[in-house]
Design a protein around this motif. Structure first.
Motif, PDB file in Angstrom:
ATOM      1  N   LEU A 295     -13.272 -24.609 -23.947  1.00 12.65           N
ATOM      2  CA  LEU A 295     -12.018 -24.980 -23.296  1.00 12.65           C
ATOM      3  C   LEU A 295     -11.963 -26.491 -23.123  1.00 12.65           C
ATOM      4  N   CYS A 296     -10.763 -27.030 -23.193  1.00  7.84           N
ATOM      5  CA  CYS A 296     -10.556 -28.475 -23.088  1.00  7.84           C
ATOM      6  C   CYS A 296      -9.994 -28.815 -21.699  1.00  7.84           C
ATOM      7  N   CYS A 297      -9.176 -29.859 -21.611  1.00  4.61           N
ATOM      8  CA  CYS A 297      -8.659 -30.353 -20.328  1.00  4.61           C
ATOM      9  C   CYS A 297      -8.183 -29.221 -19.412  1.00  4.61           C
ATOM     10  N   GLY A 298      -8.700 -29.206 -18.201  1.00  4.17           N
ATOM     11  CA  GLY A 298      -8.365 -28.141 -17.250  1.00  4.17           C
ATOM     12  C   GLY A 298      -9.505 -27.141 -17.132  1.00  4.17           C
ATOM     13  N   ASN A 299     -10.479 -27.256 -18.047  1.00  4.31           N
ATOM     14  CA  ASN A 299     -11.632 -26.364 -18.003  1.00  4.31           C
ATOM     15  C   ASN A 299     -12.385 -26.508 -16.678  1.00  4.31           C
ATOM     16  N   ALA A 300     -12.963 -25.401 -16.250  1.00  2.76           N
ATOM     17  CA  ALA A 300     -13.878 -25.423 -15.110  1.00  2.76           C
ATOM     18  C   ALA A 300     -14.891 -24.312 -15.350  1.00  2.76           C
ATOM     19  N   SER A 301     -15.973 -24.347 -14.596  1.00  2.67           N
ATOM     20  CA  SER A 301     -17.105 -23.461 -14.878  1.00  2.67           C
ATOM     21  C   SER A 301     -16.763 -21.975 -14.819  1.00  2.67           C
ATOM     22  N   HIS A 302     -15.858 -21.606 -13.882  1.00  2.00           N
ATOM     23  CA  HIS A 302     -15.540 -20.173 -13.769  1.00  2.00           C
ATOM     24  C   HIS A 302     -14.826 -19.662 -15.013  1.00  2.00           C
ATOM     25  N   TYR A 303     -14.091 -20.547 -15.699  1.00  2.00           N
ATOM     26  CA  TYR A 303     -13.456 -20.148 -16.969  1.00  2.00           C
ATOM     27  C   TYR A 303     -14.498 -20.074 -18.088  1.00  2.00           C
ATOM     28  N   LEU A 304     -15.320 -21.100 -18.163  1.00  2.00           N
ATOM     29  CA  LEU A 304     -16.268 -21.171 -19.282  1.00  2.00           C
ATOM     30  C   LEU A 304     -17.252 -19.998 -19.247  1.00  2.00           C
ATOM     31  N   ARG A 305     -17.659 -19.615 -18.048  1.00  2.00           N
ATOM     32  CA  ARG A 305     -18.576 -18.476 -17.926  1.00  2.00           C
ATOM     33  C   ARG A 305     -17.974 -17.219 -18.547  1.00  2.00           C
ATOM     34  N   ILE A 306     -16.665 -17.026 -18.366  1.00  4.42           N
ATOM     35  CA  ILE A 306     -16.008 -15.854 -18.948  1.00  4.42           C
ATOM     36  C   ILE A 306     -16.085 -15.898 -20.470  1.00  4.42           C
ATOM     37  N   VAL A 307     -15.807 -17.069 -21.043  1.00  7.13           N
ATOM     38  CA  VAL A 307     -15.868 -17.213 -22.504  1.00  7.13           C
ATOM     39  C   VAL A 307     -17.276 -16.870 -22.990  1.00  7.13           C
ATOM     40  N   ALA A 308     -18.275 -17.428 -22.307  1.00  7.33           N
ATOM     41  CA  ALA A 308     -19.675 -17.175 -22.692  1.00  7.33           C
ATOM     42  C   ALA A 308     -19.998 -15.685 -22.600  1.00  7.33           C
ATOM     43  N   GLU A 309     -19.541 -15.042 -21.542  1.00 12.92           N
ATOM     44  CA  GLU A 309     -19.860 -13.617 -21.362  1.00 12.92           C
ATOM     45  C   GLU A 309     -19.169 -12.758 -22.413  1.00 12.92           C
ATOM     46  N   VAL A 310     -17.910 -13.078 -22.725  1.00 11.31           N
ATOM     47  CA  VAL A 310     -17.208 -12.321 -23.774  1.00 11.31           C
ATOM     48  C   VAL A 310     -17.969 -12.423 -25.084  1.00 11.31           C
ATOM     49  N   TYR A 311     -18.570 -13.585 -25.329  1.00 10.43           N
ATOM     50  CA  TYR A 311     -19.327 -13.789 -26.564  1.00 10.43           C
ATOM     51  C   TYR A 311     -20.766 -13.254 -26.457  1.00 10.43           C
TER      52      TYR A 311
END
Ligand SMILES: [Zn+2]
Length: 349
Positions: A295-311
């Motif tokens: 994720l780019c501008c506006g990203n935060a850790s709670h979002y990125l964790r979801i992406v990582a978990e989906v993958y």
């Protein structure tokens, strides 16, 4: 460095997915350490510990890459704030911090160049100037021990191609990730269809091509599908976590819901995606075979964790992923909790 570079390419050729946290500029603006408008990463030399901490936090949330915070740490931007004489210092410091965190956490470190803001296709003087800006930042990235180099947020195909050529010329063989961020839907600012631009960048030697910034998940996905079909190399997808739509395709065009006020940049929080929307985006990316995702501008850790978990990753932060079964109102015990059943359940059903 040589080994890490090989590891990056090997992981890609094995089909492994790579999660990438970006969005440092917006996050530090939000926290009060750089200015909206100029958006220059002064915090790197003013408060280096904070940059180190954010890298660590993003790795904790699942990022496989520590992106050196050299976005907009280029000559034109530093000129704007009168700190051009600190150009080399800011780049080398950002790279040093990123290398240190990557080594300590076993992740990859990427150097970062981006849109120059002064590129003008067909203007040889401007092109020479931009090449010079890329050259110096790429040479610092090599010195700082980057495993690969990200060239990103290019609206013009010509500037993206120039960035790729410069990485090949000055990057000591480091792989290049090149992503476009065209504000128009189907073509770059210099009129190249986006899918064709990605094909040409792949043919010219980019290890990964794709899209970053500008668009939210809803308006990035359709183009990603076309790029995935047209290119053979791994594809990158790093949208902004905002609710863009056909009518308002990028975060520049978003209006605050219920008003006619433009949201960019300071009122963008009014247009943020929900975590569920980010999850759906990550699932779609996984389904269509996007290998380099974040994720780019506006990203935060709670979002990125979801992406990582989906993958399918299990980052340290997953220890604290939501577990609503144990919530005092919404958990399984709701039926037996008569006080809240009476007073609250009627309001939430
Ligand atoms: Zn961005």
């Amino acid at each position: 460095m040589g080994l890490k570079r090989t590891i990056f390419l090997e992981r890609l050729s094995r089909g492994e997915s790579i999660i990438v946290a970006e969005g440092y500029i917006f996050e530090f603006e939000r926290r009060g350490y750089l200015k909206a408008g100029t958006f220059v990463p002064e915090v790197v030399i003013d408060q280096p510990d904070l940059v180190r901490q954010l890298h660590e936090e993003f790795v904790h949330a699942g990022s496989d890459v520590v992106l050196a915070f050299t976005y907009y740490a280029h000559r034109e931007k530093l000129k704007l704030i009168g700190r051009e004489d600190e150009l080399e210092q800011i780049n080398l410091k950002a790279l040093e911090i990123a290398r240190e965190v990557a080594d300590r956490t076993g992740t990859l470190m990427a150097g970062n160049i981006c849109n120059s803001t002064v590129y003008e296709k067909g203007n040889p003087e401007k092109e020479r100037n931009v090449e010079q800006m890329f050259k110096e930042q790429i040479e610092w990235a090599v010195r700082g021990g980057a495993d690969f180099i990200v060239g990103e947020t290019f609206g013009d195909y010509g500037e993206a191609k120039l960035a790729l050529d410069c990485i090949k010329k000055y990057g000591n063989g480091l792989p290049a990730v090149i992503t476009l961020s065209a504000p128009l839907i189907d073509v770059t600012l210099d009129g190249v269809p986006i899918v064709k631009a990605c094909q040409d960048l792949e043919a010219a030697g980019a290890a990964i091509v794709g899209l970053n910034c500008g668009r939210g998940p809803a308006t990035m996905l359709p183009t990603l599908k076309e790029i995935r079909k047209a290119c053979k190399c791994p594809i990158a997808a790093l949208p902004v976590p905002y609710r863009t739509s056909e009518k308002e395709p990028t975060f520049f065009s978003l209006t605050i819901p219920g008003t006619d006020r433009k949201a960019f940049p300071i009122d963008l929080p009014a247009c943020l995606c929900s975590r569920w929307e980010i999850q759906q985006f990550a699932e779609e990316c996984k389904n269509i075979g996007i290998q380099y995702v974040g994720l780019c501008c506006g990203n935060a850790s709670h979002y990125l964790r979801i992406v990582a978990e989906v993958y399918g990753k299990n980052p340290p932060a997953s220890k604290f992923s939501p577990e609503m079964d144990k919530h005092f109102i919404f958990g399984r015990k709701l039926e037996t909790n008569t006080y809240f059943t009476e007073h609250v359940k009627s309001q939430i059903s």
